[in-house]
Scaffold this motif. Structure first.
Motif, short mmCIF file in Angstrom:
data_model
loop_
_atom_site.label_atom_id
_atom_site.label_comp_id
_atom_site.label_asym_id
_atom_site.label_seq_id
_atom_site.Cartn_x
_atom_site.Cartn_y
_atom_site.Cartn_z
N PHE A 200 0.93 -1.30 0.07
CA PHE A 200 0.11 -0.11 0.14
C PHE A 200 0.73 1.26 -0.01
O PHE A 200 0.48 2.25 -0.77
N LEU A 201 2.20 1.21 0.93
CA LEU A 201 2.86 2.59 0.88
C LEU A 201 3.60 2.54 -0.46
O LEU A 201 4.00 3.65 -0.70
N ALA A 202 4.21 1.42 -1.00
CA ALA A 202 4.90 1.38 -1.87
C ALA A 202 4.32 1.73 -3.48
O ALA A 202 5.06 2.10 -4.28
N THR A 203 2.97 1.58 -3.36
CA THR A 203 2.39 1.89 -4.59
C THR A 203 2.01 3.13 -4.98
O THR A 203 1.38 3.81 -3.91
N PRO A 204 1.88 3.86 -6.06
CA PRO A 204 1.72 5.27 -6.33
C PRO A 204 0.12 5.30 -6.16
O PRO A 204 -0.70 4.32 -6.62
N HIS A 205 -0.30 6.23 -5.66
CA HIS A 205 -1.65 6.76 -5.31
C HIS A 205 -2.33 7.76 -6.21
O HIS A 205 -1.48 8.72 -6.53
N VAL A 206 -3.51 7.82 -6.39
CA VAL A 206 -4.11 8.93 -6.98
C VAL A 206 -5.13 9.75 -5.87
O VAL A 206 -5.78 9.11 -5.14
N LEU A 207 -4.96 10.90 -5.63
CA LEU A 207 -5.76 11.83 -4.68
C LEU A 207 -6.46 12.57 -5.40
O LEU A 207 -6.29 13.28 -6.36
N VAL A 208 -7.89 12.64 -5.18
CA VAL A 208 -8.89 13.48 -5.54
C VAL A 208 -9.07 14.53 -4.58
O VAL A 208 -9.70 14.43 -3.44
N SER A 209 -8.51 15.98 -5.12
CA SER A 209 -8.87 17.02 -4.41
C SER A 209 -10.15 17.92 -4.77
O SER A 209 -9.84 19.01 -5.50
N SER A 210 -11.26 17.49 -4.34
CA SER A 210 -12.34 18.30 -4.71
C SER A 210 -12.74 19.15 -3.74
O SER A 210 -13.10 18.65 -2.46
#
Length: 310
Positions: A200-210
């Protein structure tokens, strides 16, 4: 359309039509659009605006490249006018009984784009059965202005996870919800159908900032546990996530019901999070000013009926 003459004390009493005119110009940012909304001619709106300027001793609106920009004084006047109009308009519903089967009222509900994905199909189907002549408008309202929108009557109700507003609004619980991790089917991080904390920590994430999405507490909970995600991409909307995630190694944290909708598109899977994030409650929110109005009270109840079993 004109303001009345000053009374003996020197105060100006405004025609209610001028109040509506002021609100229309403020909300549309245009004399022509305000005239269209009010079914008036542009000269009539300009004349009324001149009367308002005379009454308040302020320009109220100045022209710029984008239209009519309100002055600080106009901002103050608009807030008072809008609240007053909402109270006046609410009394019209008291003139006769509210009949759902024949109402042609437009109901306005505020929700995020992912809320619309989950909530609109069952809500619209339900309203078509119980109030076939009514219509529905979905609003995208920034969380920090939601109370103002509900108080002014611009929105009849809001649906979402808004715990910071619970003590300021009337709330009807819909359901409990929890977060999951959405990723492409067969993602390398999901070994043996599980997602470890290390992956979970090593994988790149998408963050939705709405500004329409009120799930900041999820981020606060992660930080409190010392969990710092690798944010590779920030986007403004959730609706572009499915195609993006299905074609990449990116992952995202989403409410489980939204993840199920996205999984139905194909090529995606969701897994439990490897960190503990508390469940949250999704509610229907209304403002005390309007919650007792028969139409608003009925509408909030229909949202509950349509969505509580999702």
């Amino acid at each position: 359309m004109a303001a009345s003459a000053p009374d003996a004390g020197g105060a100006h009493r405004l025609d209610l039509n001028l109040v509506r005119l002021m609100v229309a110009v403020f909300e549309t940012g245009s004399v022509s659009l305000a005239a269209e909304r009010l079914a008036l001619t542009q000269p009539t709106v300009s004349y009324g605006l001149a009367k308002l300027r005379q009454s308040y001793g302020d320009a109220l609106f100045v022209r710029d490249g984008r239209g009519m920009t309100p002055t600080p004084r106009a901002e103050q006047i608009y807030a008072a006018f809008q609240e007053a109009l909402a109270c006046i308009d609410s009394t019209q519903e008291l003139a006769g009984p509210f009949v759902p089967a024949s109402t042609t009222r437009r109901f306005r509900v505020a929700m995020s784009d992912i809320g619309g994905l989950c909530f609109l199909p069952p809500l619209m189907a339900h309203l078509r059965r119980v109030a076939p002549q009514a219509n529905l408008e979905v609003l995208q309202v920034p969380v920090d202005t939601l109370i103002e929108q509900l108080a002014s009557g611009k929105a009849d109700a809001a649906v979402g996870n808004l715990p910071m507003l619970h003590d300021k609004l009337r709330n009807r619980p819909l359901f409990r919800e929890h977060y999951v991790c959405l990723m492409a089917r067969g993602h390398a991080a999901a070994a043996h159908g599980e997602l470890s904390l290390a992956a979970f920590l090593a994988t790149p994430h998408v963050l939705v900032s709405s500004p329409f999405f009120a799930h900041q507490r999820m981020e606060e909970t992660l930080r409190a546990q010392g969990v710092h995600r690798k944010i590779a991409l920030r986007i403004p909307h959730f609706t572009i996530l499915p195609g993006l995630i299905a074609q990449s190694d990116l992952i995202a944290i989403l409410p489980s019901r939204v993840a199920r909708v996205f999984e139905s598109y194909g090529g995606l899977q969701s897994l439990p999070l490897p960190v503990a994030i508390p469940e949250f409650e999704v509610c229907v929110h209304t403002h005390a000013y309007h919650a007792a109005q028969p139409a608003v009270h009925w509408f909030a109840g229909q949202i509950v009926s349509a969505l509580q079993d999702l």
